[in-house]
Motif scaffolding. Structure first.
Motif, mmCIF file in Angstrom:
data_model
loop_
_atom_site.group_PDB
_atom_site.id
_atom_site.type_symbol
_atom_site.label_atom_id
_atom_site.label_comp_id
_atom_site.label_asym_id
_atom_site.label_seq_id
_atom_site.Cartn_x
_atom_site.Cartn_y
_atom_site.Cartn_z
ATOM 1 N N HIS A 81 -0.097 -1.168 7.687
ATOM 2 C CA HIS A 81 1.358 -1.265 7.540
ATOM 3 C C HIS A 81 1.917 -2.128 8.665
ATOM 4 C CE1 HIS A 81 5.492 -0.319 6.695
ATOM 5 N NE2 HIS A 81 5.133 0.451 5.671
ATOM 6 N N GLY A 82 2.660 -3.153 8.294
ATOM 7 C CA GLY A 82 3.092 -4.153 9.267
ATOM 8 C C GLY A 82 4.379 -3.868 10.003
ATOM 9 N N GLN A 83 4.862 -2.622 9.980
ATOM 10 C CA GLN A 83 6.178 -2.345 10.557
ATOM 11 C C GLN A 83 6.313 -2.760 12.029
ATOM 12 O OE1 GLN A 83 8.357 -1.433 8.409
ATOM 13 N NE2 GLN A 83 10.167 -0.944 9.603
ATOM 14 N N PRO A 84 5.323 -2.506 12.900
ATOM 15 C CA PRO A 84 5.501 -2.933 14.297
ATOM 16 C C PRO A 84 5.718 -4.440 14.439
ATOM 17 C CG PRO A 84 3.657 -1.411 14.105
ATOM 18 C CD PRO A 84 4.051 -1.783 12.704
ATOM 19 N N ILE A 85 4.990 -5.217 13.646
ATOM 20 C CA ILE A 85 5.137 -6.676 13.727
ATOM 21 C C ILE A 85 6.405 -7.124 13.001
ATOM 22 C CG2 ILE A 85 4.055 -8.901 13.162
ATOM 23 C CD1 ILE A 85 2.765 -7.286 15.456
ATOM 24 N N ALA A 86 6.748 -6.464 11.910
ATOM 25 C CA ALA A 86 7.980 -6.816 11.194
ATOM 26 C C ALA A 86 9.196 -6.700 12.106
ATOM 27 C CB ALA A 86 8.144 -5.911 9.967
ATOM 28 N N LEU A 87 9.300 -5.586 12.812
ATOM 29 C CA LEU A 87 10.430 -5.403 13.717
ATOM 30 C C LEU A 87 10.400 -6.431 14.847
ATOM 31 C CD1 LEU A 87 10.448 -1.502 13.950
ATOM 32 C CD2 LEU A 87 12.131 -2.922 12.790
ATOM 33 N N GLU A 140 2.275 2.684 -3.291
ATOM 34 C CA GLU A 140 2.637 1.978 -2.055
ATOM 35 C C GLU A 140 4.157 1.835 -2.056
ATOM 36 O OE1 GLU A 140 0.154 -1.454 -2.535
ATOM 37 O OE2 GLU A 140 -1.668 -0.219 -2.492
ATOM 38 N N ASP A 141 4.834 2.904 -1.644
ATOM 39 C CA ASP A 141 6.276 3.018 -1.888
ATOM 40 C C ASP A 141 7.154 2.641 -0.703
ATOM 41 O OD1 ASP A 141 5.477 5.187 -0.393
ATOM 42 O OD2 ASP A 141 6.426 6.702 -1.679
ATOM 43 N N HIS A 142 6.542 2.216 0.412
ATOM 44 C CA HIS A 142 7.325 1.688 1.527
ATOM 45 C C HIS A 142 6.531 0.578 2.182
ATOM 46 C CE1 HIS A 142 8.955 1.184 5.578
ATOM 47 N NE2 HIS A 142 10.102 1.604 5.051
ATOM 48 N N VAL A 143 7.119 -0.602 2.234
ATOM 49 C CA VAL A 143 6.418 -1.770 2.781
ATOM 50 C C VAL A 143 7.272 -2.423 3.861
ATOM 51 C CG1 VAL A 143 5.100 -2.170 0.670
ATOM 52 C CG2 VAL A 143 7.339 -3.248 0.935
ATOM 53 N N SER A 144 6.637 -3.286 4.682
ATOM 54 C CA SER A 144 7.301 -3.774 5.903
ATOM 55 C C SER A 144 8.030 -5.098 5.762
ATOM 56 C CB SER A 144 6.256 -3.924 7.012
ATOM 57 O OG SER A 144 5.442 -5.080 6.806
ATOM 58 N N GLY A 184 3.588 -7.173 3.215
ATOM 59 C CA GLY A 184 3.420 -6.748 4.600
ATOM 60 C C GLY A 184 3.013 -5.298 4.761
ATOM 61 N N ALA A 185 2.474 -4.698 3.718
ATOM 62 C CA ALA A 185 1.877 -3.366 3.824
ATOM 63 C C ALA A 185 0.799 -3.276 2.753
ATOM 64 C CB ALA A 185 2.901 -2.262 3.656
ATOM 65 N N SER A 186 -0.144 -2.365 2.967
ATOM 66 C CA SER A 186 -1.439 -2.415 2.302
ATOM 67 C C SER A 186 -2.140 -3.707 2.712
ATOM 68 C CB SER A 186 -1.321 -2.338 0.776
ATOM 69 O OG SER A 186 -2.560 -1.984 0.212
ATOM 70 N N GLY A 187 -1.675 -4.241 3.826
ATOM 71 C CA GLY A 187 -2.211 -5.482 4.347
ATOM 72 C C GLY A 187 -1.513 -6.697 3.761
ATOM 73 N N ASP A 188 -1.808 -7.846 4.365
ATOM 74 C CA ASP A 188 -1.345 -9.125 3.825
ATOM 75 C C ASP A 188 -2.292 -9.510 2.699
ATOM 76 O OD1 ASP A 188 0.990 -9.913 5.343
ATOM 77 O OD2 ASP A 188 -0.338 -10.086 7.080
ATOM 78 N N LEU A 189 -2.216 -8.775 1.601
ATOM 79 C CA LEU A 189 -3.239 -8.852 0.565
ATOM 80 C C LEU A 189 -3.383 -10.240 -0.038
ATOM 81 C CD1 LEU A 189 -2.486 -5.471 -1.265
ATOM 82 C CD2 LEU A 189 -4.374 -5.961 0.305
ATOM 83 N N ALA A 190 -2.263 -10.818 -0.487
ATOM 84 C CA ALA A 190 -2.358 -12.115 -1.156
ATOM 85 C C ALA A 190 -2.824 -13.217 -0.213
ATOM 86 C CB ALA A 190 -1.020 -12.473 -1.810
ATOM 87 N N GLY A 201 -14.839 -6.986 0.541
ATOM 88 C CA GLY A 201 -13.617 -7.638 0.077
ATOM 89 C C GLY A 201 -12.392 -6.923 0.605
ATOM 90 N N LEU A 202 -12.386 -5.622 0.526
ATOM 91 C CA LEU A 202 -11.267 -4.821 1.019
ATOM 92 C C LEU A 202 -11.082 -5.000 2.521
ATOM 93 C CD1 LEU A 202 -9.101 -2.736 0.274
ATOM 94 C CD2 LEU A 202 -10.785 -0.943 0.745
ATOM 95 N N ALA A 203 -12.185 -5.021 3.268
ATOM 96 C CA ALA A 203 -12.095 -5.185 4.721
ATOM 97 C C ALA A 203 -11.512 -6.537 5.113
ATOM 98 C CB ALA A 203 -13.482 -5.015 5.344
ATOM 99 N N LEU A 204 -11.723 -7.537 4.277
ATOM 100 C CA LEU A 204 -11.198 -8.873 4.585
ATOM 101 C C LEU A 204 -9.702 -8.992 4.334
ATOM 102 C CD1 LEU A 204 -14.084 -11.083 3.169
ATOM 103 C CD2 LEU A 204 -13.276 -11.098 5.543
ATOM 104 N N ILE A 205 -9.187 -8.236 3.362
ATOM 105 C CA ILE A 205 -7.792 -8.480 2.966
ATOM 106 C C ILE A 205 -6.838 -7.365 3.377
ATOM 107 C CG2 ILE A 205 -8.621 -9.817 1.012
ATOM 108 C CD1 ILE A 205 -7.614 -7.601 -0.839
ATOM 109 N N ASN A 206 -7.380 -6.225 3.790
ATOM 110 C CA ASN A 206 -6.542 -5.092 4.157
ATOM 111 C C ASN A 206 -6.201 -5.187 5.643
ATOM 112 O OD1 ASN A 206 -6.814 -1.560 3.329
ATOM 113 N ND2 ASN A 206 -5.304 -3.053 2.746
ATOM 114 N N GLY A 207 -5.219 -5.983 5.987
ATOM 115 C CA GLY A 207 -4.872 -6.159 7.394
ATOM 116 C C GLY A 207 -3.588 -6.940 7.563
ATOM 117 N N THR A 208 -3.156 -7.070 8.804
ATOM 118 C CA THR A 208 -1.869 -7.714 9.109
ATOM 119 C C THR A 208 -2.047 -9.119 9.679
ATOM 120 O OG1 THR A 208 -1.873 -6.775 11.347
ATOM 121 C CG2 THR A 208 -0.812 -5.477 9.606
#
Length: 507
Positions: free
Chosen positions: A327-333, A411-415, A140-146, A189-196
């Protein structure tokens, strides 16, 4: 046909696209912005500038410069290496939502992709070709990569898709539908996977189901009030105006509307002076959940139209900034908040079930049994509901309070936002089953009280519900009844035009 701009997607449009399969197209203005953004990327590559994700590696490899001849290989390697999803796939509606939200984000013109990338995403939507995307594997950070990498695989002719009810190799379906795979170039490729978009897609599907579920909970609670000769005075408008929460006021008003002509509800002092909290406090508890859902809806509306990849390109390429909008923190909360809000709808419902079946708490036959002792009736249905609400309490532990470093601590803090959205959906499904049990028990209770005395609205619900679950005149395998009722609730609609004008559509 709905036109996407990257700025204006709303829930009404989302429902039409996801559930009515309405087609979509990109606005001309947004495509112009996409073209300008793409020109900036090509200039960066041609000039040999060092820009993250365009001419460098990713994550900890951000300091590794990539030669012009290798930029396409870089993007392909990115998708292959990041497609590390695990577990069961997301529901098909969520996969469709991910395609839609990713296309909408790219149309903002900050991502640097070619128009053909967006065109292919829209083709998949319009031809109802939905990527098979495993649910697990995103931090949930650096995007929903997988998850998003599995979506991107389909664009290059790899992976699997859902198509006409079947799971099939993507390339077979693309060939059949004449959708041509693309070759990813710089940044794409990066533009497709770097997101929430995985957590947001799961979130919007969950929210829409949660919203309907809470409306249904009020109608089912109204039937319970009739089955228990509940005191209607507790729903008087003066009580709720005195506190001032609009959502609480609205819940009380809807329940008064459902019960307006009921001869089963009572006045205070007629049968008892006051009811237990699970009846008397329905507006307060349900109203608080509505407050939480309003917060969730607001955050989802923003994220549906947000640029969430990295880097972002501004001022015709003069300004390219590596930031953290992925970073997905707004949606995570927000997802954790939705989980708690819906879990509470289940908690209070289970307590109403207990009041319907417990002979120490009502004057109905014990456990609503047709032959108490010889037949157990609804005894174990309450157990099942109790099990579900207890399970929900484990899901309601906030996923967003957890974090774990990745990519060699770059990437030391994720959501954990995608985990939060998945947990919310589990709770929604559990609560629907709890409400199914309450509906079955409430219908049985009003049969003992007198169906002819029910309110017009609740009687309509009763007669539709009896088509799904017949009266309990002897013990049977109630699991089938509970699942049948839950399935019906998932597809049945309660249309609320306003608190002044509510109508039922229970087909």
């Amino acid at each position: 046909m709905i036109t996407l701009t990257g700025e204006t997607l709303n829930f009404a449009q989302l429902k039409r696209i996801l559930y009515e399969k309405e087609k979509v197209k990109a606005s001309d203005e947004s495509m112009e912005k996409v073209i300008k953004s793409r020109q900036s990327v090509e200039k960066i590559v041609n000039d040999g500038k060092v820009v993250y994700g365009i001419t460098t590696g990713f994550g900890k490899f951000s300091d590794v410069f990539i030669q012009k001849k290798d930029v396409e290989t870089l993007q392909l390697n990115l998708i292959h290496s990041h497609a590390c999803g695990l577990g069961d796939p997301f529901p098909e509606s969520v996969s469709r939502a991910m395609l839609l939200l990713r296309a909408n984000a790219l149309l903002k013109g900050f991502s640097g992709v070619r128009p053909v990338v967006i065109e292919r995403l829209l083709e998949l939507i319009n031809k109802q070709v939905h990527p098979v995307i495993p649910q697990k594997g995103s931090l949930g950070a650096s995007g929903d990569l997988a998850p998003l990498s599995h979506l991107a695989l389909v664009l290059i002719g790899e992976g699997e898709v859902f198509y006409k009810g079947n799971r099939q190799p993507a390339l077979d379906v693309l060939t059949k539908e004449q959708i041509f795979p693309i070759r990813l170039t710089a940044k794409e490729g990066l533009a497709l996977i770097n997101g929430t978009q995985a957590m947001t897609a799961m979130g919007v599907v969950g929210y829409m189901e949660a919203e309907m579920l809470v409306y249904q909970s009020e109608l089912i609670a109204s039937v319970t009030l009739e089955g228990l000769n509940g005191i209607i005075d507790a729903f008087d408008d003066d009580v709720h105006q005195a506190r001032g929460y609009q959502e609480q006021i609205d819940v009380a008003k809807r329940i008064r509307g459902y019960l307006t002509d009921s001869r089963l509800v009572t006045r205070q002092g007629e049968v008892r002076v006051q009811d237990a909290y699970s009846l008397r406090c329905i507006p307060q508890v349900h109203g608080a959940s509505w407050q939480a859902l309003e917060y969730v809806k607001d955050k989802l509306k923003i994220e549906m139209n947000a640029a969430t990849d990295n880097p972002l390109i501004f001022d015709d390429g003069e300004k390219v900034i590596s930031g953290g909008n992925f970073h997905g923190q707004p949606i995570a909360l927000a997802m954790d908040f939705m989980t708690i809000a819906i879990a509470e709808i289940g908690n209070i419902s289970e307590r109403r079930i207990e009041r319907l079946v417990n002979p120490q708490l009502n004057d109905l036959p014990p456990f609503l049994s047709p032959e108490p002792g010889l037949q157990s009736g609804a005894m174990i249905m309450q157990y099942a509901a109790a099990s579900l609400v207890s399970e929900n309490k484990t899901f309601a532990h906030p996923a967003s309070v957890d974090s774990i470093p990745s990519s060699a601590n770059q990437e030391d803090h994720v959501s954990m936002g995608t985990i939060a959205s998945r947990h919310a959906y589990e709770v929604i499904n559990n609560v629907r089953r709890v409400l199914a049990v309450e509906a079955i028990c409430a219908m049985q209770a009003v049969e003992y009280r007198g169906i002819e005395k029910m309110a017009t609205a609740t009687k309509a619900f009763f007669h539709q519900g009896r088509k799904i679950v017949p009266t309990i005149n002897k013990d049977r395998v109630f699991s089938k009844d509970m699942e049948a009722m839950a399935t019906w609730l998932k597809r049945a609609k309660i249309t609320i035009h306003s608190t002044k004008n509510q109508s039922l559509n229970l087909s």
